[in-house]
Motif scaffolding. Structure first.
Motif, mmCIF file in Angstrom:
data_model
loop_
_atom_site.group_PDB
_atom_site.id
_atom_site.type_symbol
_atom_site.label_atom_id
_atom_site.label_comp_id
_atom_site.label_asym_id
_atom_site.label_seq_id
_atom_site.Cartn_x
_atom_site.Cartn_y
_atom_site.Cartn_z
ATOM 1 N N SER A 151 0.829 -1.214 0.000
ATOM 2 C CA SER A 151 0.000 0.000 0.000
ATOM 3 C C SER A 151 0.863 1.265 0.000
ATOM 4 C CB SER A 151 -0.970 0.003 1.181
ATOM 5 O OG SER A 151 -0.260 0.075 2.407
ATOM 6 N N VAL A 152 2.002 1.220 0.693
ATOM 7 C CA VAL A 152 2.906 2.378 0.718
ATOM 8 C C VAL A 152 3.485 2.605 -0.683
ATOM 9 C CG1 VAL A 152 5.075 3.274 1.660
ATOM 10 C CG2 VAL A 152 3.449 2.121 3.174
ATOM 11 N N CYS A 153 3.908 1.517 -1.326
ATOM 12 C CA CYS A 153 4.476 1.645 -2.682
ATOM 13 C C CYS A 153 3.428 2.138 -3.671
ATOM 14 C CB CYS A 153 5.056 0.307 -3.126
ATOM 15 S SG CYS A 153 6.466 -0.198 -2.123
ATOM 16 N N LEU A 154 2.200 1.658 -3.524
ATOM 17 C CA LEU A 154 1.121 2.125 -4.408
ATOM 18 C C LEU A 154 0.828 3.609 -4.172
ATOM 19 C CD1 LEU A 154 -1.331 -0.914 -4.282
ATOM 20 C CD2 LEU A 154 0.088 -0.175 -6.215
ATOM 21 N N ALA A 155 0.882 4.041 -2.913
ATOM 22 C CA ALA A 155 0.649 5.459 -2.601
ATOM 23 C C ALA A 155 1.738 6.326 -3.234
ATOM 24 C CB ALA A 155 0.592 5.671 -1.088
ATOM 25 N N TRP A 156 2.999 5.849 -3.198
ATOM 26 C CA TRP A 156 4.076 6.626 -3.821
ATOM 27 C C TRP A 156 3.885 6.659 -5.342
ATOM 28 C CZ3 TRP A 156 9.076 5.657 -6.344
ATOM 29 C CH2 TRP A 156 9.860 6.815 -6.411
ATOM 30 N N GLY A 157 3.496 5.529 -5.924
ATOM 31 C CA GLY A 157 3.222 5.505 -7.363
ATOM 32 C C GLY A 157 2.123 6.487 -7.734
ATOM 33 N N GLN A 158 1.097 6.590 -6.895
ATOM 34 C CA GLN A 158 0.015 7.547 -7.130
ATOM 35 C C GLN A 158 0.541 8.976 -7.032
ATOM 36 O OE1 GLN A 158 -3.044 6.957 -8.212
ATOM 37 N NE2 GLN A 158 -3.417 9.149 -8.271
ATOM 38 N N LYS A 159 1.440 9.216 -6.086
ATOM 39 C CA LYS A 159 2.040 10.555 -5.927
ATOM 40 C C LYS A 159 2.825 10.930 -7.191
ATOM 41 C CE LYS A 159 3.066 14.163 -3.510
ATOM 42 N NZ LYS A 159 2.042 15.145 -3.165
ATOM 43 N N LEU A 160 3.544 9.977 -7.759
ATOM 44 C CA LEU A 160 4.284 10.232 -9.002
ATOM 45 C C LEU A 160 3.323 10.589 -10.134
ATOM 46 C CD1 LEU A 160 6.930 7.346 -8.924
ATOM 47 C CD2 LEU A 160 7.190 9.712 -8.136
ATOM 48 N N HIS A 161 2.197 9.887 -10.181
ATOM 49 C CA HIS A 161 1.178 10.175 -11.190
ATOM 50 C C HIS A 161 0.630 11.593 -11.002
ATOM 51 C CE1 HIS A 161 -2.145 9.625 -13.945
ATOM 52 N NE2 HIS A 161 -2.986 9.990 -12.984
ATOM 53 N N ARG A 163 2.088 14.095 -9.739
ATOM 54 C CA ARG A 163 3.115 15.073 -10.114
ATOM 55 C C ARG A 163 3.167 15.297 -11.619
ATOM 56 N NH1 ARG A 163 8.830 13.807 -8.394
ATOM 57 N NH2 ARG A 163 9.148 15.654 -9.638
ATOM 58 N N GLY A 164 2.508 14.423 -12.368
ATOM 59 C CA GLY A 164 2.472 14.591 -13.817
ATOM 60 C C GLY A 164 3.643 13.963 -14.543
#
Length: 196
Positions: A151-161, A163-164
């Protein structure tokens, strides 16, 4: 004597003549004196906040982090030179302090040392950049490396998304993270997926 868009004070010309890489320093000195004129600021009353404002937007428009850091570094050297001659300051050590990155976590340094013999320097640099950003994000979320899960890794992936970042860039960053997490798991620094 070089012609500039603005007339530099004699002490600025002296500073530039004394520099080994004049063109490298000249641009920042000209921008700085132009900024002083545009904003009506006086050199002898300049504050650390005003120096920061200059570094962040030397021509009135915000610049990126790397440019801001470069501006701050160059203008700080100039201001220290002026301070020694009584033309600016005095400044405390903290007032002209530049941007300092937090040191890389030990596990990241060890991982990069593991990669270095088998990867190109540019690849190792790419990993360093991604992992520095990941750990900075973890710190901001108050998550310890030992508490990582999907879930932490998915949250970071979402943050990257959010950011554009381009999908290819996001994919590469997540592959880098996966390689790092596999290494952490192999060395017993985090639990294996599903072992919780």
């Amino acid at each position: 004597m070089t012609k500039h868009r603005i007339d530099l004070p004699p002490f600025a010309e002296t500073y530039l003549r004394q520099q080994p890489k004049r063109s490298y320093r000249e641009r920042i000195v000209v921008m700085f004196h132009g900024w002083l004129l545009r904003t009506g600021r006086q050199l002898n009353t300049l504050t650390a906040k005003e120096v920061h404002d200059f570094a962040a937007a030397p021509r009135g428009r915000a610049v990126g982090q790397m440019t801001r850091n470069d501006n701050r570094y160059k203008v700080r050297r100039y201001l220290r030179w002026l301070e020694k001659r009584g033309l600016a300051g005095p400044f405390t050590a903290e007032e002209l302090e530049g941007y300092h990155r937090k040191p890389l976590p030990d596990e990241v340094r060890r991982f990069l040392q593991f990669l270095a013999p088998t990867r190109r320097p540019s690849t190792v640099k790419g990993y360093r950049c991604v992992l520095r950003r990941f750990h900075r994000w973890l710190d901001g979320q108050h998550i310890a490396i030992a508490n990582l899960d999907r879930s932490v890794c998915l949250a970071w992936g979402q943050k990257l998304h959010e950011r554009g970042l381009h999908p290819t860039t996001r994919f590469c960053w997540l592959v880098s993270l996966r390689t790092y997490l596999d290494w952490l798991c192999e060395h017993g620094l985090i639990a294996a997926p599903g072992a919780r």
